[in-house]
Design an enzyme around this catalytic site. Sequence first.
Site, PDB file in Angstrom:
ATOM      1  CB  VAL A 117      -6.729   2.657  -2.014  1.00  0.00           C
ATOM      2  CG1 VAL A 117      -4.933   2.716  -3.484  1.00  0.00           C
ATOM      3  CG2 VAL A 117      -6.609   0.680  -2.327  1.00  0.00           C
ATOM      4  CG  LEU A 166      -7.451  11.194   7.109  1.00  0.00           C
ATOM      5  CD1 LEU A 166      -6.665  11.994   6.210  1.00  0.00           C
ATOM      6  CD2 LEU A 166      -8.597  11.847   7.318  1.00  0.00           C
ATOM      7  CE  LYS A 167      -9.614   1.756   3.763  1.00  0.00           C
ATOM      8  NZ  LYS A 167      -8.317   1.248   3.064  1.00  0.00           N
ATOM      9  CB  VAL A 168      -8.783   3.484  10.454  1.00  0.00           C
ATOM     10  CG1 VAL A 168      -7.718   2.254   9.849  1.00  0.00           C
ATOM     11  CG2 VAL A 168      -7.905   4.551  10.802  1.00  0.00           C
TER      12      VAL A 168
END
Length: 313
Positions: A117, A166-168
Site C-alpha cells: 500500500v 514499484l512500492k520501494v
Amino acid sequence: MKVGFIGLGNVGGKLAGSLLRNGIDLMVHDLDAALVEGFVARGATASEDPGAMMRACQVVITCLPSPAASDAVVTQMIPHMGPGKTWMEMSTTDADEVIRLGAQVATTGGLAVECPVSGGCHRADTGNISIFAGGERAGVEHVLPLLRHLGRRILHTGPLGSASKLKVMTNYLATVNLLSLCEALTTMKAAGIDLATTYEAIRISSGTSFVHETESQLILSGSRDVNFTMDLVQKDIGLFQKLADQGGVPLEISPLIIDIMSDGQRRYGIRAQSDRIIERLEEATGLSILADGFPTELVDTEPEEPGYEVTRG
C-alpha cells in the site's frame, strides 16, 4: 470468506481495522498480545500461530516489517496451504523474496498475491489508501473484493514481484522529497521568510507534493510523528538500491540518502520517526523549523468509499 491478518502494527492494524469495520469475518495474530486483545474486543478472533490461521482461513494477509519476518510466517503457513487457500502479502518487501515464497505457495495449489500500500497511515485507517496488486490476473480478481475494503485506488501492476518493485520506488521518491523539503524549509527560514507562508507557497506551486502536504505539516507543528521510522526508510531505500544495482543503474542520490538517514539514526535512534531528520539541519544552523497553526497528527478527511481498480493507458 474467513480472512486472517498477521501483523497489527502501524499500517497493518489500520488495514485490518478496515476489514473489521466492513463486516469481514476476521482472525488476527501478532507478537504483541495487547494488539490482538484490542481486535478481539472489537469482534475479531485470535489465532495462536500462522499455521493454525491458514488452516482456519481461506485468505491470510501478512503486513510485516521485514522480508525475514515474512519468510518466517509464510514458512509456517506453507504446510497448511493448498487449493482454495490464498496468501496476500501487504508488506513492503523484497521482490525476489515475494517471488520465491510465491513459487512455494504455487506448488501447494494455493494462490499468492502481493498488495503493498501507499499513501500514509492516516489513509490506511480510512480505507482510502492506494494498493499495488501483483500476481496472476485470476489471483488479483479473487482478492479484489477484499482490496475494495482495504483501499481506494487499486492498480494491477503485473506479475508477482512487480508491485514490490514499484512500492520501494515510491518510498524512495517520498524520501527524496522529504529531504529536499527539509532543506527548502530551513533555507527559507535562514532567508527570513515566514514558514507558514513558505508552506503555502510550496503548496500552491509546482514544488508541491503529497509529502509536502502531509509531512511538512508535522515538521512545522513540531510533532514529527508520521508513523514511519528511520529503520523502515533504510529498509525501503536499501531495496530500491538493490534493484538499481541489479539493473546496473549508477544511482547518485540514493547512496546519499542512505548516508543521511544513517546519520539520523546515530543521532536520534535506530527507530526514530523519519520526520526527525529535519533536526539535523536545525542543529547545524541553530534555527527552529516551527510554525503555528499546523496539525500534530494527520487525519484523512476524504469520505470512505468502496475502492476501484485503476486502469493503465
